[in-house]
Scaffold this motif. Structure first.
Motif, PDB file in Angstrom:
ATOM      1  N   ILE A  86       7.790  -4.197  11.348  1.00  0.00           N
ATOM      2  CA  ILE A  86       7.213  -2.975  10.768  1.00  0.00           C
ATOM      3  C   ILE A  86       8.327  -1.980  10.455  1.00  0.00           C
ATOM      4  CG2 ILE A  86       5.764  -0.956  11.257  1.00  0.00           C
ATOM      5  CD1 ILE A  86       4.027  -2.898  13.007  1.00  0.00           C
ATOM      6  N   HIS A  87       9.190  -1.732  11.420  1.00  0.00           N
ATOM      7  CA  HIS A  87      10.264  -0.759  11.197  1.00  0.00           C
ATOM      8  C   HIS A  87      11.302  -1.278  10.207  1.00  0.00           C
ATOM      9  CE1 HIS A  87       8.970   1.178  15.188  1.00  0.00           C
ATOM     10  NE2 HIS A  87       8.665   2.006  14.208  1.00  0.00           N
ATOM     11  N   GLY A  88      11.410  -2.609  10.102  1.00  0.00           N
ATOM     12  CA  GLY A  88      12.309  -3.175   9.100  1.00  0.00           C
ATOM     13  C   GLY A  88      11.783  -2.925   7.693  1.00  0.00           C
ATOM     14  N   LEU A  89      10.474  -3.046   7.534  1.00  0.00           N
ATOM     15  CA  LEU A  89       9.877  -2.838   6.207  1.00  0.00           C
ATOM     16  C   LEU A  89       9.788  -1.361   5.865  1.00  0.00           C
ATOM     17  CD1 LEU A  89       7.034  -5.514   6.361  1.00  0.00           C
ATOM     18  CD2 LEU A  89       9.067  -5.566   4.901  1.00  0.00           C
ATOM     19  N   GLN A  90       9.377  -0.545   6.825  1.00  0.00           N
ATOM     20  CA  GLN A  90       9.271   0.900   6.595  1.00  0.00           C
ATOM     21  C   GLN A  90       9.722   1.625   7.875  1.00  0.00           C
ATOM     22  OE1 GLN A  90       6.008   2.740   4.557  1.00  0.00           O
ATOM     23  NE2 GLN A  90       5.336   0.853   3.566  1.00  0.00           N
TER      24      GLN A  90
ATOM     25  N   TYR B 203       0.809  -1.224   0.000  1.00  0.00           N
ATOM     26  CA  TYR B 203       0.000   0.000   0.000  1.00  0.00           C
ATOM     27  C   TYR B 203       0.841   1.273   0.000  1.00  0.00           C
ATOM     28  CZ  TYR B 203      -3.587  -3.407   0.574  1.00  0.00           C
ATOM     29  OH  TYR B 203      -4.403  -4.483   0.334  1.00  0.00           O
ATOM     30  N   GLY B 204       2.054   1.157  -0.500  1.00  0.00           N
ATOM     31  CA  GLY B 204       2.910   2.344  -0.571  1.00  0.00           C
ATOM     32  C   GLY B 204       3.382   2.766   0.810  1.00  0.00           C
ATOM     33  N   GLU B 205       3.623   4.057   0.931  1.00  0.00           N
ATOM     34  CA  GLU B 205       4.146   4.590   2.184  1.00  0.00           C
ATOM     35  C   GLU B 205       3.045   4.555   3.250  1.00  0.00           C
ATOM     36  OE1 GLU B 205       5.331   8.951   3.575  1.00  0.00           O
ATOM     37  OE2 GLU B 205       6.216   8.415   1.631  1.00  0.00           O
ATOM     38  N   VAL B 206       3.339   3.910   4.371  1.00  0.00           N
ATOM     39  CA  VAL B 206       2.355   3.827   5.458  1.00  0.00           C
ATOM     40  C   VAL B 206       2.786   4.784   6.576  1.00  0.00           C
ATOM     41  CG1 VAL B 206       1.291   2.319   7.181  1.00  0.00           C
ATOM     42  CG2 VAL B 206       1.768   1.449   4.877  1.00  0.00           C
ATOM     43  N   GLY B 207       1.928   5.761   6.868  1.00  0.00           N
ATOM     44  CA  GLY B 207       2.260   6.767   7.877  1.00  0.00           C
ATOM     45  C   GLY B 207       2.444   6.153   9.249  1.00  0.00           C
ATOM     46  N   GLY B 208       1.581   5.200   9.588  1.00  0.00           N
ATOM     47  CA  GLY B 208       1.675   4.602  10.913  1.00  0.00           C
ATOM     48  C   GLY B 208       0.757   3.402  11.049  1.00  0.00           C
TER      49      GLY B 208
ATOM     50  N   THR C 108       7.524   4.411   9.417  1.00  0.00           N
ATOM     51  CA  THR C 108       6.158   4.154   9.875  1.00  0.00           C
ATOM     52  C   THR C 108       6.084   4.305  11.395  1.00  0.00           C
ATOM     53  OG1 THR C 108       5.672   2.682   8.035  1.00  0.00           O
ATOM     54  CG2 THR C 108       4.340   2.414  10.016  1.00  0.00           C
ATOM     55  N   LEU C 109       5.135   5.109  11.840  1.00  0.00           N
ATOM     56  CA  LEU C 109       4.997   5.371  13.274  1.00  0.00           C
ATOM     57  C   LEU C 109       4.127   4.294  13.915  1.00  0.00           C
ATOM     58  CD1 LEU C 109       4.404   9.242  13.176  1.00  0.00           C
ATOM     59  CD2 LEU C 109       6.568   7.997  13.428  1.00  0.00           C
ATOM     60  N   VAL C 110       4.680   3.639  14.918  1.00  0.00           N
ATOM     61  CA  VAL C 110       3.941   2.598  15.626  1.00  0.00           C
ATOM     62  C   VAL C 110       3.373   3.183  16.909  1.00  0.00           C
ATOM     63  CG1 VAL C 110       4.154   0.406  16.868  1.00  0.00           C
ATOM     64  CG2 VAL C 110       5.336   0.720  14.676  1.00  0.00           C
ATOM     65  N   GLY C 111       2.079   2.965  17.120  1.00  0.00           N
ATOM     66  CA  GLY C 111       1.451   3.361  18.370  1.00  0.00           C
ATOM     67  C   GLY C 111       0.460   2.290  18.779  1.00  0.00           C
TER      68      GLY C 111
END
Ligand code: H79
Length: 438
Positions: free
Chosen positions: A232-236, A204-209, A239-242
């Motif tokens: 998640i951080h390895g792939l993008q 899905y392209g760039e994922v904000g979070g 991407t902000l994780v919350g």
């Protein structure tokens, strides 16, 4: 179904991380956010205002996203609802344009809610919009494409709690009445979840979070957050994780959210977590419901929503304002109207919200925000002409944001006094812009 090479790489990545970590940890160990991630956090804090979208097959029943739990609908019966979900009036361009009109910069949409139903084309299950609904289209793909076209960032809500997957077992505080067998393979569920997240981070392209929710259902289960956050951080990396787990943030998380409360407040009853140093966000509904609810007409006014946005900004938090689109794919007019009114306000006052940070002063009269050598004093509750506030620094110039007219500033012991004009009827926020000496 799409199984791309990159997606398989994503899943392989999980295994690599798992092998490296060796034993379970509470979260992503020794997490060191990448420069891209830190830049994304700053972007997020500047953005300040986003649209939360709760949309799933539950919208068909018009009773909110918890309908399966509340009415005790067994999973196999609930599956029939998917066959009725046909949002022929879904128009990604119209949604994203509405978001822009509202003065928002990002969208956070339910990729999967507690009912476990994927609103995207998942290769690891057929419990998804493409395989189970007459509509058969990947709405997240359409939305992602339109967001990228219109310069809006897209975040995915993902429920770790799952009322449909048989391997979500042992069950937690909810999902007891869905008629699933009393056994299941928790590790298998975690692999399934990671695989779906890898899909979201790959297709899905760039994922904000990623906006996690539902961990509170089994707070003490072995969630292996280090695998998931690391993947998640390895792939993008940006991407902000919350996670809306109602606890202090775990390592690997990039922002902290508060549901139905400003940071540090607890009117909801479950917001006992301390306010962290991470970027903050507060999520709230327009009526009382997250998912579409036919019988909830308890709408907040546009003025109330603006005040909430201002108070969130004053508390250094983003405001994530929710809509629950209808089963036909449209956002109901009551929501659209209010979002556009907030957007009208943002066109005049947006400079005092976007790109700012909360503080430094506040009082019973309201809050303040700061950006670029300017302090914006948001006078929310004050009808008097003279307003005494603590001094934020040496004030070179003071003017009303709404029309640029000068405001007299008088220095007094311990602060300053602003002389305000008579407050116009119905003014929601008198914003005084203070330019400080460098
Ligand atoms: O997605 C929306 C809601 O469906 C979801 N989060 C928002 C963003 C949500 N789930 N639960 N809640 C909101 C309310 C929280 C209830 C809780 Fe509890 C109180 C969780 C833990 C204590 C109820 C009682 C559920 C478990 C025990």
């Amino acid at each position: 179904m799409r199984t791309t090479a990159t997606m398989k790489t994503g899943i392989a990545f999980v295994l690599v991380i798992a092998a490296q970590v060796g034993q379970p940890l509470a979260a992503q160990d020794a997490y060191d956010p990448s420069p891209d991630n830190l830049a994304a956090r700053a972007w997020f804090q500047d953005a300040k205002f986003g649209l939360f979208v709760h949309w799933g097959i539950y919208s068909v029943l018009g009773a909110g996203e918890w309908v399966m739990q509340v009415r005790g609908i067994p999973a196999d019966v609930y599956e029939g609802v998917a066959a009725q979900f046909n949002p022929v009036r879904f128009d990604a361009a119209a949604w994203v344009s509405l978001v822009k009109d509202a003065g928002m910069s990002y969208i956070t949409i339910t990729a999967k809610h507690h009912d476990g139903f994927a609103m995207f084309d998942s290769a690891v299950t057929d419990w998804d919009i493409v395989d189970r609904t007459p509509y058969g289209r990947d709405v997240l793909a359409e939305l992602a494409e339109e967001c990228s076209r219109q310069g809006i960032k897209l975040f995915f809500y993902y429920s770790q709690l799952d009322w449909h997957h048989p391997d979500y077992f042992p069950r937690g505080q909810t999902g007891q009445r869905t008629g699933r067998p009393d056994d299941g393979d928790w590790q298998n569920y975690l692999h399934f979840m990671d695989a779906q997240l890898a899909e979201l981070l790959t297709n899905y392209g760039e994922v904000g979070g990623i906006w996690f929710d539902g961990m509170w259902d089994r707070p003490d289960a072995e969630w292996a957050l280090e695998h998931t956050y690391g993947m998640i951080h390895g792939l993008q990396p940006a991407t902000l994780v919350g996670s809306n787990h109602h606890r202090d943030p775990f390592p690997g998380e990039d922002f902290q959210m508060f549901e139905k409360d400003l940071p540090g407040r607890n009117t909801a009853g479950f917001n006992e977590a301390a306010v962290s140093e991470l970027p903050l966000e507060t999520a709230e509904t327009i009526n009382r419901s997250w998912g579409f609810n036919l019988t909830d007409a308890d709408y907040k006014s546009a003025d109330e929503l603006i005040r909430y946005l201002v108070r969130a900004a004053g508390a250094d938090a983003n405001f994530l304002l929710n809509v629950g689109p209808m089963p036909d794919g449209r956002i109901q007019p009551e929501f659209q109207e209010r979002l556009r009114s907030v957007g009208d306000w943002m066109r005049t006052y947006g400079r005092s919200i976007r790109g700012t940070r909360g503080g430094p002063i506040f009082g019973p009269w309201g809050v303040s925000t700061t950006g670029n050598g300017t302090v914006f004093v948001h006078v929310l509750e004050w009808n008097g002409r003279a307003l005494a506030i603590p001094s934020p620094g040496i004030v070179e110039e003071a003017q009303l944001l709404r029309d640029g007219s000068a405001v007299t500033v008088q220095e007094v012991e311990g602060g300053i006094v602003l002389t305000l004009p008579e407050r116009p009827e119905g003014l929601v926020d008198e914003v005084v812009q203070l330019t400080l000496a460098r």
